[in-house]
Design an enzyme around this catalytic site. Structure first.
Site, short mmCIF file in Angstrom:
data_model
loop_
_atom_site.label_atom_id
_atom_site.label_comp_id
_atom_site.label_asym_id
_atom_site.label_seq_id
_atom_site.Cartn_x
_atom_site.Cartn_y
_atom_site.Cartn_z
N ARG A 51 -57.21 -60.64 9.59
CA ARG A 51 -56.15 -61.46 9.01
C ARG A 51 -55.02 -60.58 8.49
O ARG A 51 -55.09 -60.05 7.39
CB ARG A 51 -56.73 -62.32 7.88
CG ARG A 51 -55.87 -63.49 7.45
CD ARG A 51 -56.57 -64.38 6.44
NE ARG A 51 -57.79 -64.96 6.99
CZ ARG A 51 -57.81 -66.07 7.74
NH1 ARG A 51 -56.71 -66.71 8.00
NH2 ARG A 51 -58.96 -66.53 8.20
N SER A 106 -56.26 -70.92 19.84
CA SER A 106 -56.21 -72.30 19.40
C SER A 106 -55.22 -73.02 20.29
O SER A 106 -54.07 -72.62 20.38
CB SER A 106 -55.76 -72.34 17.94
OG SER A 106 -55.80 -73.64 17.44
N ARG A 151 -56.97 -59.53 17.41
CA ARG A 151 -58.36 -59.97 17.38
C ARG A 151 -59.07 -59.66 18.70
O ARG A 151 -60.28 -59.42 18.71
CB ARG A 151 -58.43 -61.47 17.06
CG ARG A 151 -58.06 -61.75 15.61
CD ARG A 151 -58.33 -63.17 15.19
NE ARG A 151 -57.91 -63.36 13.80
CZ ARG A 151 -58.02 -64.52 13.13
NH1 ARG A 151 -58.55 -65.58 13.74
NH2 ARG A 151 -57.64 -64.61 11.88
N ARG A 154 -47.11 -64.01 9.05
CA ARG A 154 -47.60 -65.07 8.17
C ARG A 154 -47.89 -64.51 6.78
O ARG A 154 -48.46 -63.43 6.65
CB ARG A 154 -48.88 -65.68 8.76
CG ARG A 154 -48.62 -66.31 10.11
CD ARG A 154 -49.83 -67.01 10.67
NE ARG A 154 -49.51 -67.49 12.02
CZ ARG A 154 -50.36 -68.11 12.81
NH1 ARG A 154 -51.61 -68.33 12.41
NH2 ARG A 154 -49.98 -68.51 14.01
N GLU A 174 -62.49 -67.17 15.44
CA GLU A 174 -61.38 -67.76 16.18
C GLU A 174 -60.48 -66.69 16.80
O GLU A 174 -60.08 -65.74 16.13
CB GLU A 174 -60.56 -68.64 15.23
CG GLU A 174 -59.38 -69.29 15.91
CD GLU A 174 -58.49 -70.06 14.94
OE1 GLU A 174 -58.96 -70.37 13.81
OE2 GLU A 174 -57.34 -70.35 15.32
#
Length: 415
Positions: free
Chosen positions: A276, A351, A388, A261, A348
């Site tokens: 991130r 999801s 994560r 990303r 987070e």
RNA sequence: GGACAGGUGGGUGAGUUGGCUGAAACCACAUCCCUGCUAAGGAUGCGUAGGAGUAAUCCUACCGAGAGUUCGAAUCUCUCCCUGUCCGCCA
């Protein structure tokens, strides 16, 4: 894509529901009008085409009977002009329509709470108590000074900022986690697949990343190809343009992929540490179901991810996203946030979304019910983001001496 | 990357002097009949998308994708994509 026919018939209801995602009603009005206009223009074109077809069939007849063809030919030449004009008009309307339609997000479920951002998300439940420490728990980048698991500097040297390198037990733990997650998901009935990390534009349109979110993607220069932002893209598109049979459903798959990303909208956020990154590993769950089953499967997927965290002994909470925080393709999303003691907050880590028939309509994934072809429901969810999870283990399993314990279930994967 | 050969419905596979072929035939599949037992026979149905109609049914588009020639294209031309084989290269 949203259902244009439904928009024609139940405009107010759909416009009202899309308020949750802050969609301008005039845009929808425009869409509805264009769709009606398209229908009209298409009817005009088809009438002309029918005439052309019918009269063209007269040629061999006339020739056999020795009749004059010239006047018929002149007539059809004229009609041909009309057809090409009608075609041009229709194409214009069609382009306008699809440009708008492809940019309209999915309709949120009834159960999705109102709200503008993450502040308005609804906590569903907490799982496991957050751990207590008799010392000040460190954040993962401080901890790492002792472990040398993550090499941030050299990641930057190799690529650029937001890339990192895993070393020592960190590298092994990442692999252990991926393997453990895949095995766990398989035990819950998700079949493992291994898919390309690069996909084409069609696939990205199918799941909704394109045409609207190209800025978030790494594109391969000179090719119509992109690095995948999530396994959801290749795995869901496995069935693009296919008509499945009812007894094939539900299809439940799990896959490990790297994800890429650009993080275009996140300048300055989470620049420290491994939260991130431009590239990260993720194990994904994807389900293709009948509309009747999709709620049930959704719950299964949420449980799967939550139980996985539980088995790793990581405290977390389940959060139902509000309309404003919901992604483009999702009708409903539950986020799972894991407790990070160093950061002293939940972050987070997963999801899970039900896109209903939104992606299925774009990607033309259907199944046969008797004689009819019905759009499937597609669902996807992370289980889990590997990087994560690694961080979560570091922070939750740290000792006062700076060492990190390995969770019981992972020990056999670390041998 | 180079050379040659191809891309037709779920599958196999007809269809090149352009015109009742959206597509024969066979297989698979579904329903029914017959029969009765783990077989055989018969009938019918069986692509996708959009539109009109209560319905029967009809119209339009699609034979890898796009563009072109033509009154008319699966059939001719061009571009691109893909598959196969051989060569080159490579984990």
């Amino acid at each position: 894509m949203i259902d244009i026919k439904a928009l024609q018939n139940n405009f107010d209801e759909i416009a009202n529901k899309l308020q949750k995602k802050k969609i301008d009603e005039s845009l929808l009005q425009n869409l509805k009008e264009l769709s009606l206009e398209l229908k009209e223009k298409k009817a005009i074109l088809e009438t002309l085409q029918a005439e052309q077809n019918a009269k063209s069939k007269l040629f061999p007849v006339y020739q056999k009977e020795g009749k004059d063809i010239a006047s018929l030919k002149a007539e059809l030449n004229e009609n041909k002009q009309k057809i090409s004009i009608a075609q041009e008009i229709m194409r214009e309307v069609e382009e306008k329509l699809s440009a708008i339609a492809m940019g309209v997000p999915n309709i949120p479920d009834e159960s999705v709470p109102l709200g503008v951002d993450e502040e308005d998300n609804q906590e569903l439940k907490k799982v496991l108590d957050i751990p207590t420490f008799d010392f000040e728990p460190k954040e993962h980048w401080d901890l790492d000074a002792d472990q040398a698991w993550i090499d941030f500097e050299r990641g930057v040297k190799l690529s650029k900022s937001r890339f990192s390198v895993l070393k020592n037990d960190g590298a092994r733990l990442e692999r252990a986690l991926s393997n453990y997650m895949l095995d766990f998901n398989r035990s819950r009935g998700f079949e493992e697949v291994s898919v390309p990390f690069i996909t084409n534009e069609e696939s990205l349109k199918g799941t909704g990343q394109l045409p609207k979110f190209g800025d978030d993607l790494f594109k391969i220069e000179g090719e119509n190809l992109y690095l995948i932002p999530t396994a959801e893209v290749p795995v869901t598109n496995l069935f693009r343009d296919e008509i499945l049979t009812a007894d094939e459903l539900p299809i439940k798959l799990t896959a490990y992929t790297a994800c890429f990303r650009k993080e275009a909208g996140s300048a300055g956020r989470d620049t420290r540490g491994m939260i991130r990154q431009h590239q990260f590993g993720k194990v994904e769950l994807v389900s293709i179901t009948t509309p009747e089953d999709s709620d049930k499967i959704f719950d299964e997927m949420v449980s799967c991810a939550s139980d996985l965290l539980k088995s790793l002994g990581l405290a977390h909470k389940l959060v139902l996203l509000c309309g404003g925080d919901l992604g483009f393709s999702a009708a409903k999303t539950v986020d799972i946030e894991v407790w990070l003691p160093g950061q002293n907050r939940y972050r987070e880590i997963s999801s899970i979304s039900n896109t209903r028939d939104f992606q299925a309509r774009r990607a033309k994934i259907r199944y046969k019910e008797g004689k009819k072809n019905i759009l499937v429901h597609t669902l996807n969810g992370s289980s889990l983001a590997v990087g994560r999870t690694l961080i979560a283990i570091m922070e939750n399993y740290q000792k006062s001496d700076g060492t990190i314990e390995i969770p019981e279930v992972l020990k056999e994967y670390m041998r």
